[in-house]
Design an enzyme around this catalytic site. Structure first.
Site, PDB file in Angstrom:
ATOM      1  N   GLU A   1       0.035  -1.221  -0.135  1.00 48.83           N
ATOM      2  CA  GLU A   1      -0.256   0.034  -0.170  1.00 48.83           C
ATOM      3  C   GLU A   1       0.575   1.170  -0.010  1.00 48.83           C
ATOM      4  O   GLU A   1       2.043   1.464   0.584  1.00 48.83           O
ATOM      5  CB  GLU A   1      -0.973   0.274   1.203  1.00 48.83           C
ATOM      6  CG  GLU A   1      -2.162  -0.971   0.735  1.00 48.83           C
ATOM      7  CD  GLU A   1      -2.471  -1.170   2.220  1.00 48.83           C
ATOM      8  OE1 GLU A   1      -3.152  -1.764   3.030  1.00 48.83           O
ATOM      9  OE2 GLU A   1      -2.115  -0.040   3.575  1.00 48.83           O
TER      10      GLU A   1
ATOM     11  N   CYS B   1       2.735   7.846   2.057  1.00 48.77           N
ATOM     12  CA  CYS B   1       2.850   7.507   2.945  1.00 48.77           C
ATOM     13  C   CYS B   1       3.509   6.157   2.265  1.00 48.77           C
ATOM     14  O   CYS B   1       2.419   5.167   1.615  1.00 48.77           O
ATOM     15  CB  CYS B   1       2.322   6.604   4.214  1.00 48.77           C
ATOM     16  SG  CYS B   1       1.998   4.873   5.599  1.00 48.77           S
TER      17      CYS B   1
ATOM     18  N   CYS C   1      -3.860   1.754   7.492  1.00 52.35           N
ATOM     19  CA  CYS C   1      -2.892   0.363   8.226  1.00 52.35           C
ATOM     20  C   CYS C   1      -3.167  -0.820   7.456  1.00 52.35           C
ATOM     21  O   CYS C   1      -3.855  -1.206   8.832  1.00 52.35           O
ATOM     22  CB  CYS C   1      -3.028   0.612   9.691  1.00 52.35           C
ATOM     23  SG  CYS C   1      -2.691   2.119  10.872  1.00 52.35           S
TER      24      CYS C   1
ATOM     25  N   SER D   1       8.350   2.797  17.310  1.00 51.80           N
ATOM     26  CA  SER D   1       7.086   2.443  17.848  1.00 51.80           C
ATOM     27  C   SER D   1       7.194   1.971  19.007  1.00 51.80           C
ATOM     28  O   SER D   1       7.781   0.870  19.285  1.00 51.80           O
ATOM     29  CB  SER D   1       6.157   1.696  16.975  1.00 51.80           C
ATOM     30  OG  SER D   1       6.593   1.827  15.531  1.00 51.80           O
ATOM     31  N   LEU D   2       6.749   2.782  20.359  1.00 51.18           N
ATOM     32  CA  LEU D   2       6.796   2.252  21.478  1.00 51.18           C
ATOM     33  C   LEU D   2       5.657   1.193  22.114  1.00 51.18           C
ATOM     34  O   LEU D   2       5.673   0.441  22.690  1.00 51.18           O
ATOM     35  CB  LEU D   2       7.152   3.254  22.705  1.00 51.18           C
ATOM     36  CG  LEU D   2       8.068   3.271  23.903  1.00 51.18           C
ATOM     37  CD1 LEU D   2       8.873   2.585  23.000  1.00 51.18           C
ATOM     38  CD2 LEU D   2       8.140   4.243  24.394  1.00 51.18           C
ATOM     39  N   HIS D   3       5.136   1.929  21.897  1.00 53.42           N
ATOM     40  CA  HIS D   3       3.202   1.782  22.509  1.00 53.42           C
ATOM     41  C   HIS D   3       3.221   1.901  24.174  1.00 53.42           C
ATOM     42  O   HIS D   3       1.997   1.472  23.822  1.00 53.42           O
ATOM     43  CB  HIS D   3       2.687   0.348  21.581  1.00 53.42           C
ATOM     44  CG  HIS D   3       3.507   0.420  20.205  1.00 53.42           C
ATOM     45  ND1 HIS D   3       2.882   2.156  19.745  1.00 53.42           N
ATOM     46  CD2 HIS D   3       3.676  -0.735  18.892  1.00 53.42           C
ATOM     47  CE1 HIS D   3       3.129   1.593  18.195  1.00 53.42           C
ATOM     48  NE2 HIS D   3       3.410   0.331  17.778  1.00 53.42           N
TER      49      HIS D   3
ATOM     50  N   SER E   1       9.866   4.975  10.467  1.00 54.38           N
ATOM     51  CA  SER E   1       8.590   4.230  11.174  1.00 54.38           C
ATOM     52  C   SER E   1       9.738   3.029  11.464  1.00 54.38           C
ATOM     53  O   SER E   1       9.382   1.906  10.669  1.00 54.38           O
ATOM     54  CB  SER E   1       7.280   4.465  11.673  1.00 54.38           C
ATOM     55  OG  SER E   1       6.791   3.832  12.765  1.00 54.38           O
TER      56      SER E   1
ATOM     57  N   CYS F   1      -1.659  -5.055  14.668  1.00 58.65           N
ATOM     58  CA  CYS F   1      -1.497  -4.272  13.165  1.00 58.65           C
ATOM     59  C   CYS F   1      -1.901  -5.677  12.319  1.00 58.65           C
ATOM     60  O   CYS F   1      -1.833  -6.289  11.952  1.00 58.65           O
ATOM     61  CB  CYS F   1       0.028  -4.135  13.400  1.00 58.65           C
ATOM     62  SG  CYS F   1       0.280  -3.224  11.141  1.00 58.65           S
TER      63      CYS F   1
ATOM     64  N   ASN G   1      -7.109   2.524  15.398  1.00 59.67           N
ATOM     65  CA  ASN G   1      -7.437   1.819  14.363  1.00 59.67           C
ATOM     66  C   ASN G   1      -8.400   0.870  13.976  1.00 59.67           C
ATOM     67  O   ASN G   1      -7.566   0.247  13.378  1.00 59.67           O
ATOM     68  CB  ASN G   1      -6.878   2.264  13.113  1.00 59.67           C
ATOM     69  CG  ASN G   1      -7.255   3.781  11.891  1.00 59.67           C
ATOM     70  OD1 ASN G   1      -8.240   3.272  12.167  1.00 59.67           O
ATOM     71  ND2 ASN G   1      -6.757   3.293  10.449  1.00 59.67           N
TER      72      ASN G   1
ATOM     73  N   CYS H   1       2.822  -7.343  15.119  1.00 59.83           N
ATOM     74  CA  CYS H   1       2.117  -7.046  16.137  1.00 59.83           C
ATOM     75  C   CYS H   1       0.308  -7.029  16.012  1.00 59.83           C
ATOM     76  O   CYS H   1      -0.003  -6.487  15.254  1.00 59.83           O
ATOM     77  CB  CYS H   1       2.084  -5.218  15.998  1.00 59.83           C
ATOM     78  SG  CYS H   1       3.862  -4.268  15.729  1.00 59.83           S
TER      79      CYS H   1
ATOM     80  N   GLY I   1       5.333  -3.423   5.934  1.00 60.50           N
ATOM     81  CA  GLY I   1       6.511  -3.507   6.718  1.00 60.50           C
ATOM     82  C   GLY I   1       7.424  -3.193   7.801  1.00 60.50           C
ATOM     83  O   GLY I   1       7.429  -1.714   7.822  1.00 60.50           O
ATOM     84  N   GLU I   2       8.773  -3.420   7.911  1.00 63.85           N
ATOM     85  CA  GLU I   2       9.647  -2.865   9.402  1.00 63.85           C
ATOM     86  C   GLU I   2      10.416  -2.820   8.128  1.00 63.85           C
ATOM     87  O   GLU I   2      11.664  -3.161   8.038  1.00 63.85           O
ATOM     88  CB  GLU I   2      10.243  -4.410  10.088  1.00 63.85           C
ATOM     89  CG  GLU I   2      10.931  -3.781  11.051  1.00 63.85           C
ATOM     90  CD  GLU I   2      11.207  -2.300  11.879  1.00 63.85           C
ATOM     91  OE1 GLU I   2       9.734  -1.735  12.456  1.00 63.85           O
ATOM     92  OE2 GLU I   2      11.909  -1.392  11.726  1.00 63.85           O
TER      93      GLU I   2
ATOM     94  N   CYS J   1       4.874  -8.189   6.943  1.00 67.87           N
ATOM     95  CA  CYS J   1       5.585  -7.786   7.887  1.00 67.87           C
ATOM     96  C   CYS J   1       5.678  -8.568   8.513  1.00 67.87           C
ATOM     97  O   CYS J   1       5.075  -9.631   9.134  1.00 67.87           O
ATOM     98  CB  CYS J   1       5.166  -6.526   8.902  1.00 67.87           C
ATOM     99  SG  CYS J   1       5.652  -6.111  10.190  1.00 67.87           S
TER     100      CYS J   1
HETATM  101  N1  SAH Z   1       6.817  -1.471  11.370  1.00 60.06           N
HETATM  102  C1  SAH Z   1       6.485   0.030  11.124  1.00 60.06           C
HETATM  103  C2  SAH Z   1       6.672   0.742  10.556  1.00 60.06           C
HETATM  104  C3  SAH Z   1       4.679   0.375  10.139  1.00 60.06           C
HETATM  105  S1  SAH Z   1       3.254   0.854  11.102  1.00 60.06           S
HETATM  106  C4  SAH Z   1       6.263   0.733  12.795  1.00 60.06           C
HETATM  107  O1  SAH Z   1       5.995  -0.305  13.987  1.00 60.06           O
HETATM  108  O2  SAH Z   1       6.793   1.440  13.887  1.00 60.06           O
HETATM  109  C5  SAH Z   1       3.142   2.774  11.040  1.00 60.06           C
HETATM  110  C6  SAH Z   1       2.618   2.553  12.994  1.00 60.06           C
HETATM  111  O3  SAH Z   1       1.059   2.379  12.716  1.00 60.06           O
HETATM  112  C7  SAH Z   1       3.192   1.992  13.565  1.00 60.06           C
HETATM  113  O4  SAH Z   1       3.693   2.947  15.180  1.00 60.06           O
HETATM  114  C8  SAH Z   1       1.812   0.713  14.164  1.00 60.06           C
HETATM  115  O5  SAH Z   1       2.199   0.542  14.833  1.00 60.06           O
HETATM  116  C9  SAH Z   1       1.228   1.981  13.838  1.00 60.06           C
HETATM  117  N2  SAH Z   1      -0.078   0.980  13.880  1.00 60.06           N
HETATM  118  C10 SAH Z   1      -0.841  -0.573  12.962  1.00 60.06           C
HETATM  119  N3  SAH Z   1      -1.732  -0.506  13.200  1.00 60.06           N
HETATM  120  C11 SAH Z   1      -2.328   0.408  13.878  1.00 60.06           C
HETATM  121  C12 SAH Z   1      -3.876   0.645  13.845  1.00 60.06           C
HETATM  122  N4  SAH Z   1      -4.415  -0.574  13.738  1.00 60.06           N
HETATM  123  N5  SAH Z   1      -4.423   1.534  14.620  1.00 60.06           N
HETATM  124  C13 SAH Z   1      -3.173   2.440  15.090  1.00 60.06           C
HETATM  125  N6  SAH Z   1      -2.043   2.438  14.687  1.00 60.06           N
HETATM  126  C14 SAH Z   1      -1.836   1.460  14.005  1.00 60.06           C
END
Ligand code: SAH
Length: 360
Positions: A102, A120, A344, A225-227, A202, A134, A301, A131, A172-173, A127
């Site tokens: 995408e 983006c 996403c 991406s800490l979360h 990111s 995601c 999301n 996570c 992807g990462e 990936c």
């Molecule tokens: N792999 C990389 C880049 C891709 S995701 C990373 O993890 O940073 C970009 C951002 O979107 C990341 O912070 C990811 O955790 C977040 N993301 C993924 N799915 C999501 C969702 N359903 N809602 C909100 N953020 C999301």
């Protein structure tokens, strides 16, 4: 004698392209002309390159196609956010799985501004990080994208409207395909003209990789991406980082700031009842308060079949307030284009499940 197989334009080095131009009856400088037309002027059709003779244009179109992928889906949300699904194919060993990624074109919020859009882009097909909240990792990793496939996303994105920023936050990462990402971003910086402050990469933040990359002074901003501020929970939310203490990630980010002089942004997905509690807010503030950084709060999301839920406006507000009160710079980023799946990773999952209804 059969003609050699075509090779995508941006998979050729400058010298290879110059040699090809000569082989096809042109001159070495035509390589520079071609790259300039595409990268600086946005021309995507050799026929429009009037600085080249017609036979050369024809021959290049056959031997060095400007675009290698195929647009297989497009959706536009009411706010103008457009998501492209582009299939790059060519990975038989993964069992014929879709090679689609995408690319999302997000126009500026303000109307009538001269500012361009944010693009983006994706760095891998699928990936491997997986996570659980995601959509991108649901199908695992099919393959890395080549650098020319990353460049192509910029070409296709810019064709939808001028760009002023870009984020490598698609599928992807990026640190697991860093060579290709970095080569593509060099082209984007040097030839497409997006400055280092305008591009953000990111990542989940592998500390060793960050330490190895920082001294090369990469020309982009870093987002991690800490979360969550809790180690056990991060093991669950970012499975590929299992066993890596958050302290190590933060220390590598601090080193990044020291070496590059660029502040790091932390991304934090707010999952209702999971990462948006008062305790999370306090602990996150404690971890980040003496650091020069910004926290980007991203309300979840919803993705199809997800066990997670969107946080309440109060929880988002509490998290934001707690951070700010404790001296941490924080912003809230509500996703754009939600109603058209433009956020996403969802278009790809949808397209894949539509084409193989029995896959889980
Ligand atoms: N792999 C990389 C880049 C891709 S995701 C990373 O993890 O940073 C970009 C951002 O979107 C990341 O912070 C990811 O955790 C977040 N993301 C993924 N799915 C999501 C969702 N359903 N809602 C909100 N953020 C999301």
């Amino acid at each position: 004698m059969s003609t050699p197989a075509p090779r995508p334009l941006f998979s050729l080095t400058h010298d290879e392209l110059a040699a090809l131009c000569v082989e096809l009856g042109g001159r070495p400088f035509h390589a520079k002309v071609v790259r300039g037309e595409v990268l600086e002027r946005g021309v995507l059709d050799y026929d429009a390159m009037t600085g080249l003779g017609k036979p050369l244009r024809r021959a290049l179109a056959e031997r060095a196609p400007i675009l290698a992928g195929t647009e297989v889906a497009r959706s536009t949300a009411s706010d103008g956010t457009t998501k492209l699904l582009v299939d790059f194919g060519g990975f038989g060993e993964t069992g014929g799985r879709s090679g689609a990624v995408e690319t999302v074109h997000i126009p500026p919020r303000e109307r009538g501004t001269t500012k361009g859009a944010t693009l983006c882009v994706s760095s891998q097909v699928g990936c491997p990080v997986r996570c659980p909240f995601c959509a991108s990792g649901k199908l695992g990793l099919a393959r890395n994208l080549a650098s020319h496939e990353i460049v192509e996303q910029y070409l296709r994105g810019r064709a939808l409207g001028a760009l002023s920023r870009s984020v490598v936050m698609g599928i992807g990462e990026p640190l697991l395909n860093f060579q290709a990402v970095s080569a593509a971003l060099d082209v984007v910086h040097d030839e497409l003209g997006l400055g280092a402050r305008k591009v953000t990469v990111s990542t989940v933040g592998f500390p060793d990789r960050l330490r190895a990359i920082a001294p090369t002074k990469p020309r982009f901003q870093l987002a991690i991406s800490l979360h969550t501020p809790f180690d056990e929970q991060r093991d669950e939310l970012v499975p590929a980082m299992k066993g890596v203490p958050i302290d190590d990630v933060l220390a590598a980010a601090d080193a990044w700031f020291e070496v590059t002089g660029r502040e790091v942004t932390y991304e934090y997905v707010l999952l209702a009842g999971v990462t948006d509690t008062a305790e999370h807010a306090r602990r996150l503030a404690e971890r980040l308060r003496r650091r020069r950084c910004t926290v980007n709060l991203i309300p979840f999301n919803p993705v199809t079949d997800s066990e997670y839920a969107r946080p309440s406006a109060e929880a988002v507000e509490r998290m934001h307030r707690t951070l700010v009160e404790r001296g941490v710079v924080a912003t809230v980023r509500w996703s754009r284009g939600v109603e058209s799946d433009a956020a996403c990773g969802q278009l790809r999952v949808r397209a894949a499940s539509a084409s193989s209804p029995r896959s889980s």
